[in-house]
Design an enzyme around this catalytic site. Structure first.
Site, short mmCIF file in Angstrom:
data_model
loop_
_atom_site.label_atom_id
_atom_site.label_comp_id
_atom_site.label_asym_id
_atom_site.label_seq_id
_atom_site.Cartn_x
_atom_site.Cartn_y
_atom_site.Cartn_z
N ALA A 1 0.82 -1.21 0.00
CA ALA A 1 0.00 0.00 0.00
C ALA A 1 0.86 1.27 0.00
O ALA A 1 1.92 1.30 0.63
CB ALA A 1 -0.93 0.00 1.22
N PRO A 2 0.45 2.30 -0.74
CA PRO A 2 -0.79 2.40 -1.53
C PRO A 2 -0.72 1.77 -2.91
O PRO A 2 -1.70 1.79 -3.65
CB PRO A 2 -0.99 3.91 -1.65
CG PRO A 2 0.40 4.45 -1.67
CD PRO A 2 1.18 3.59 -0.70
N GLY A 3 0.46 1.24 -3.31
CA GLY A 3 0.51 0.47 -4.55
C GLY A 3 1.40 0.99 -5.64
O GLY A 3 1.24 0.61 -6.80
N GLY A 4 2.36 1.85 -5.29
CA GLY A 4 3.27 2.38 -6.30
C GLY A 4 4.07 1.30 -7.00
O GLY A 4 4.14 1.25 -8.24
N ASP B 1 -0.66 -6.31 2.12
CA ASP B 1 -0.70 -5.15 3.00
C ASP B 1 -2.09 -5.08 3.65
O ASP B 1 -3.09 -5.26 2.96
CB ASP B 1 -0.43 -3.86 2.22
CG ASP B 1 0.04 -2.73 3.13
OD1 ASP B 1 -0.73 -2.35 4.04
OD2 ASP B 1 1.16 -2.24 2.94
N LYS C 1 15.71 -0.27 5.95
CA LYS C 1 15.66 0.98 6.70
C LYS C 1 16.73 0.97 7.79
O LYS C 1 16.90 -0.03 8.49
CB LYS C 1 14.28 1.16 7.35
CG LYS C 1 13.10 0.86 6.44
CD LYS C 1 12.98 1.83 5.29
CE LYS C 1 11.76 1.50 4.43
NZ LYS C 1 11.58 2.41 3.31
N ASP D 1 9.31 -3.08 0.65
CA ASP D 1 9.65 -1.72 1.06
C ASP D 1 8.93 -1.38 2.36
O ASP D 1 8.42 -0.27 2.54
CB ASP D 1 9.28 -0.71 -0.04
CG ASP D 1 9.83 0.68 0.24
OD1 ASP D 1 10.77 0.81 1.05
OD2 ASP D 1 9.30 1.66 -0.33
#
Length: 449
Positions: free
Chosen positions: A220-223, A239, A311, A280
């Site tokens: 999410a949001p789905g890029g 997600d 991260k 991610d």
């Protein structure tokens, strides 16, 4: 104008510039830091710049984003007269003979507003690039090619100095000024995170399959999901949050409204297989590495690959982001034969990793448990204030950044074996405290992209 044959500019993300200098010093111990030009840009000296840049280009460092030789330093006063001085200095550079008929070249200017009290400049970087490129093309018969140049004229201007040099795109580590790869926004774009995936594909030289199944963890949001669907893949987007409404009617999309660990547990038990796995999520790098290692058994052995963002925490008392990264990569190398890491331009406080050739479960070595003790690294003689961190290096199996992809290159054609990285040393951040590093909280909350 002053000339030099021993200087170069090193560019990295500002918080990682110390790590970049440390990994370069490990490759050439003649490297000395002559001072910071601007945040993330350092002027360095080595015994042989050409040899140094060639070695670095073949090693593919993790934190160093861009290199450029400094073959001339021009005094400037931010007036239109600077253009003539820069043009004259360019034709006198020792590498100017590389600009010849038929050569694809680019002029790349970076203008730093280091002293705003001096007011605006009389020119822009675009004006310098256009004026100089047109003059050189007419004079030499070379071809300006800003997207795929073979030879690059690099110019970095402060308010008083212009640092000028000529080199190949390969030796610069990137075909873009300072390694800053920009992409145009489109009306179909869902999130900024799409740029990270686009840059990763370009920098690592990987090619998305035109068919098959992809698993997008923390979608999410789905890029990233959109890009994978556009490539022709069927996508399982994992997600608990909703995806962008524009994706609801897309064919080939399945949305699992739950957490990645739960989905992977079922996928492993059911023996599901994917051509590509991407991740991610906002989670500790070591937890992300464990999750991706778990997913290795779901990746097709022959040509499947994985792209993940790790991260990293900001450096603080008792917190060393480079130790986290070293441990995460060690975990990942227990499950994949090929692991590569790079700090991309579109990465923030994070590193992007590509892995391939999953190791069969029964053959996987058990990663050593990280030592909780503090090991004091040797002092770097070249700069006391610089971090002592040394990255873990792995040999890249794809084409070099800045070079056009040739047939047969890319991860899907690779038969490389696992590279042996250099052992990272603990950074100066960790040496500020002798107390044990506090445990990082475990979370699988996704970072929406």
């Amino acid at each position: 104008m002053s000339t030099t044959e021993n200087l170069c500019l090193v560019t990295a993300q500002p918080e990682f510039i110390d790590a970049a200098l440390a990994e370069l010093h490990a490759l050439d111990q003649s490297l000395t830091d002559e001072g910071e030009i601007a945040p993330g840009i350092s002027l360095c000296r080595v015994q042989d710049v050409a040899r140094f840049m060639n070695i670095v280009s073949k090693t593919h460092p993790t934190f160093t984003r861009h290199l450029a030789p400094v073959q001339a330093i021009v005094d400037i006063d931010n007036s239109e007269d600077d253009l003539g001085a820069i043009a004259l200095a360019t034709v006198q550079l020792p590498g100017f003979a590389q600009i010849e008929r038929g050569t694809h070249f680019a002029v790349q200017s970076r203008l730093l507003q280091t002293d705003k009290s001096q007011g605006p400049r009389a020119y822009s970087g675009g004006q310098i690039n256009k004026t100089l490129a047109e003059a050189l093309a007419e004079e030499t018969g070379a071809i300006e090619d800003i997207k795929k140049p073979q030879v690059i004229i690099s110019l970095l201007c402060t308010m008083q100095k212009g640092y000028l040099g000529i080199s190949t795109a390969e030796d610069n580590l990137s075909a873009w000024p300072g390694g800053a790869r920009h992409y145009a926004q489109t009306k179909e774009q869902i999130s900024r995170a799409e740029f990270k995936l686009l840059e990763a594909l370009e920098v690592f030289g990987v090619i998305l399959p035109s068919h098959g199944q992809a698993l997008d963890l923390g979608a999410a949001p789905g890029g990233w999901t959109r890009l994978l669907l556009d490539a022709g893949l069927q996508v399982i987007a994992v997600d608990p949050a909703r995806l962008d409404p524009r994706l609801e009617q897309r064919k080939g999309l399945e949305h699992y409204r739950g957490y990645a660990e739960d989905y992977l547990e079922d996928a492993v038990q059911q023996g599901k297989q994917y051509d590509l796995i991407v991740n991610d999520m906002r989670m500790d790098a070591r937890e992300a590495a464990r999750l991706i290692s778990k997913a290795a058994s779901c990746l097709r052995t022959e040509d499947g690959f994985m792209i993940s963002v790790f991260k990293l925490p900001h450096a603080a008392l008792g917190i060393d982001p480079f130790v986290n990264l070293k441990e995460a990569l060690q975990i990942l190398r227990g499950s994949y034969n090929i692991v590569q890491a790079h700090q991309l331009f579109h990465n923030r406080q994070e590193i992007t990793v590509v892995a391939a050739q999953p190791i069969p479960q029964k053959r996987r070595p058990q990663p050593n448990r990280p030592s909780q003790g503090r090991i004091q690294p040797p002092q770097r003689p070249y700069q006391e204030r610089r971090s002592q961190t040394q990255r873990s290096t792995s040999t890249r199996w794809v084409q070099k950044p800045g070079q056009p992809r040739e047939q047969g290159q890319g991860i899907r054609q690779s038969g490389s074996t696992r590279s042996q990285g250099q052992q990272s040393q603990r950074s100066s951040y960790q040496r500020r405290s002798q107390s044990p590093r506090p445990a990082q909280p475990r979370t699988t909350r996704p970072e929406h992209h």
